[in-house]
Design an enzyme around this catalytic site. Structure first.
Site, PDB file in Angstrom:
ATOM      1  N   GLN A  11       0.814  -1.213   0.000  1.00  0.00           N
ATOM      2  CA  GLN A  11       0.000   0.000   0.000  1.00  0.00           C
ATOM      3  C   GLN A  11       0.854   1.272   0.000  1.00  0.00           C
ATOM      4  OE1 GLN A  11      -3.086   0.268   2.935  1.00  0.00           O
ATOM      5  NE2 GLN A  11      -3.624   2.339   2.313  1.00  0.00           N
ATOM      6  N   GLU A  41      -3.014  -7.551  -2.098  1.00  0.00           N
ATOM      7  CA  GLU A  41      -4.471  -7.485  -2.131  1.00  0.00           C
ATOM      8  C   GLU A  41      -4.869  -6.350  -3.063  1.00  0.00           C
ATOM      9  OE1 GLU A  41      -6.736  -5.264   0.087  1.00  0.00           O
ATOM     10  OE2 GLU A  41      -5.103  -3.841  -0.069  1.00  0.00           O
ATOM     11  N   SER A  43       7.173   0.102   2.314  1.00  0.00           N
ATOM     12  CA  SER A  43       7.278   0.485   3.721  1.00  0.00           C
ATOM     13  C   SER A  43       7.946  -0.654   4.478  1.00  0.00           C
ATOM     14  CB  SER A  43       5.891   0.735   4.302  1.00  0.00           C
ATOM     15  OG  SER A  43       5.171  -0.477   4.295  1.00  0.00           O
ATOM     16  N   GLY A  85       3.103  -5.967   5.869  1.00  0.00           N
ATOM     17  CA  GLY A  85       3.502  -7.329   5.546  1.00  0.00           C
ATOM     18  C   GLY A  85       4.042  -7.432   4.128  1.00  0.00           C
ATOM     19  N   THR A  86       3.318  -6.808   3.172  1.00  0.00           N
ATOM     20  CA  THR A  86       3.764  -6.851   1.779  1.00  0.00           C
ATOM     21  C   THR A  86       5.027  -6.015   1.619  1.00  0.00           C
ATOM     22  OG1 THR A  86       1.427  -6.929   1.166  1.00  0.00           O
ATOM     23  CG2 THR A  86       3.001  -6.595  -0.601  1.00  0.00           C
ATOM     24  N   THR A 129       0.747   2.011  12.392  1.00  0.00           N
ATOM     25  CA  THR A 129      -0.485   1.437  11.862  1.00  0.00           C
ATOM     26  C   THR A 129      -0.608  -0.024  12.254  1.00  0.00           C
ATOM     27  OG1 THR A 129       0.717   1.022   9.840  1.00  0.00           O
ATOM     28  CG2 THR A 129      -0.663   2.974   9.886  1.00  0.00           C
ATOM     29  N   ASN A 172       7.434   8.566   8.644  1.00  0.00           N
ATOM     30  CA  ASN A 172       6.134   9.241   8.562  1.00  0.00           C
ATOM     31  C   ASN A 172       5.992  10.369   9.567  1.00  0.00           C
ATOM     32  OD1 ASN A 172       4.840   8.170   6.426  1.00  0.00           O
ATOM     33  ND2 ASN A 172       3.704   6.620   7.547  1.00  0.00           N
ATOM     34  N   ASN A 186       2.407  11.954   0.967  1.00  0.00           N
ATOM     35  CA  ASN A 186       2.948  11.385  -0.261  1.00  0.00           C
ATOM     36  C   ASN A 186       3.354  12.459  -1.259  1.00  0.00           C
ATOM     37  OD1 ASN A 186       2.716   8.799   0.659  1.00  0.00           O
ATOM     38  ND2 ASN A 186       0.674   8.490  -0.176  1.00  0.00           N
ATOM     39  N   GLU A 197      26.408   6.705  -9.424  1.00  0.00           N
ATOM     40  CA  GLU A 197      27.125   7.851  -8.863  1.00  0.00           C
ATOM     41  C   GLU A 197      26.646   8.148  -7.441  1.00  0.00           C
ATOM     42  OE1 GLU A 197      28.188  12.226 -10.556  1.00  0.00           O
ATOM     43  OE2 GLU A 197      27.513  10.746 -12.002  1.00  0.00           O
TER      44      GLU A 197
END
EC number: 3.6.5.-
Length: 451
Positions: free
Chosen positions: A11, A71, A140, A144-145, A179, A206, A228, A254
């Site tokens: 995400q 997902e 991130s 998990g992903t 989170t 963050n 973002n 470089e």
């Protein structure tokens, strides 16, 4: 042609990707339908922006990027969003069930089902390149992903594209705004696994960005979009030299040559200035000296740590817009006289400077003011070890009680991996400590008064 392929994982990676590509398109005048009215040489791919976009026969400009999530919901927003025509449908890859904030699911059980599809897609993109220089990986540490799948992908990329550079843009779990409870586990596992596969990792905390939005842009409750967009500006500054012709073109290798003194010490600190709202910019004159000084303010850093407690090993200043070398040299000389910056004694106080004449672009209706010049500073400092220490401490608190460990073991991990990862990070902290020590310390302790 020196192409770069961007890979956006999970995400955080996908949402950073949205902001970054939106900004690239504005900077190059590419419309959401991938057409580029200003590009007169259709089909000729020698323009510098072709490092990031590939051109089709029909004159469309397609990002050299892959979006992956285990997902579908976040990538579905791209599929139905404003820029849906920009991307090739096969560039947006999704699985069916998410990694549930679990590194082991991202790396072992669910990740391995999708990794070959992703590598196939990357192979197709790589085949379109004449001289691929490397990968930019956005993810991130906490998810998990973002943690598990990224580390799996990096291992596989090292096998398939051994010599190509891999740069990461990683979101570091914020101390206050977490989170997920298991963020420290995921972060330490992913750092351990990717440490030897990543050439350079720009960390973004963050919380630091929240504070910048609150303080400099007067946004009371910053949303992920605000964060973002700010990250987008930073990524754009770092990659500007690859996409535009500048006085000093920094390519991916470089960066490493100038910022990474030892392979493991590859986490530069990023500072960007000026971050300022339109109301304020109207009343302030942001000279080269001012924005350069702002870079040495801890408040403008993307990771919470205090460089005044650490030592600098290397420092790159990337200017863009209306900047001339004379002003830059004056600003740097001024900073050196202040001596608030301590370099390690084995490194001459060199500042590497890149100037790019393309002024910074802002997203219309966003919070940042349009300014005529900006600077992004990349510095390798021992102070970033503070960030690791914070994370390690949280890991220790949970791991002492073996809290949540069964979720990882249940997905096929072994407890030994936790200890191994934690030991590796302890070694990383030690590495930073040793690098910061004066080279004379070892031989002779008494001669400490040569100042």
């Amino acid at each position: 042609m020196r192409e770069c392929i961007s890979i956006h994982v999970g995400q955080a990676g996908v949402q950073m990707g949205n902001a970054v590509w939106e900004l690239y398109c504005l900077e190059h005048g590419i419309q959401p339908d991938a057409k580029m009215p200003s590009d007169k040489t259709v089909g000729v791919s020698d323009d510098s922006f072709n490092t990031f976009f590939s051109e089709t026969g029909a004159g469309k400009h397609v990002p050299r990027a892959v979006f992956v999530d285990l997902e579908p919901s976040v990538v579905d927003e791209v599929r139905s969003g404003v820029y849906r025509q920009l991307f090739h449908p096969e560039q947006l890859i999704t699985g069916k069930e998410d990694a549930a904030n679990n590194y082991a699911r991202g790396h072992y059980t669910i990740g391995k089902e999708i990794v070959d599809i992703v590598l196939d897609r990357i192979r197709k993109l790589a085949d379109q390149c004449t001289g691929l220089q490397g990968f930019l990986i956005f993810h991130s540490f906490g998810g998990g992903t973002g943690s598990g799948f990224t580390s799996l992908l990096m291992e596989r990329l090292s096998v398939d594209y051994g010599k190509k550079s891999k740069l990461e843009f990683a979101v570091y779990p914020a101390p206050q705004v977490a989170t997920a409870v298991v963020e420290p586990y995921n972060s330490i596992l992913t750092t351990h696994t990717t440490l030897e596969h990543s050439d350079c990792a720009f960390m973004v905390d963050n919380e630091a960005i929240y504070d910048i939005c609150r303080r400099n842009l007067d946004i009371e409750r910053p949303s992920y979009t605000n964060l973002n967009r700010l990250i987008g500006q930073i990524v754009s500054s770092i990659t500007a030299s690859l996409r535009f012709d500048g006085a000093l073109n920094v390519d991916l290798t470089e960066f490493q040559t100038n910022l990474v003194p030892y392979p493991r010490i590859h986490f530069p600190l990023v500072t960007y200035a000026p971050v300022i709202s339109a109301e304020k910019a109207y009343h302030e004159q942001l000279s080269v000296a001012e924005i350069t000084n702002a870079c040495f303010e801890p408040a403008n850093q993307m990771v919470k740590c205090d460089p005044r407690h650490g030592k600098y090993m290397a420092c790159c200043l990337l200017y863009r817009g209306d900047v001339v070398p004379k002003d830059v040299n004056a600003a740097i000389a001024n900073i050196k006289t202040k001596r608030t910056i301590q370099f390690v004694d084995w490194c001459p106080t060199g500042f590497k400077v890149g100037i790019n004449y393309q002024p910074p672009t802002v997203v219309p209706g966003a919070d940042l003011a349009k300014v005529s010049r900006a600077v992004c500073m990349l510095s390798n400092t021992t102070a970033i070890a503070e960030a690791w220490a914070r994370l390690d401490h949280k890991f220790d608190l949970m791991y002492a009680k073996r809290a949540f460990v069964h979720w990882y073991v249940g997905e096929g991990m072994e407890e030994g991996e936790f200890t191994e990862a934690r030991e590796d990070l302890a070694a990383l902290e030690k590495d930073y400590e040793e690098v910061g020590m004066d080279s004379a310390d070892g031989e002779d302790i008494e001669g400490g008064d040569e100042y």
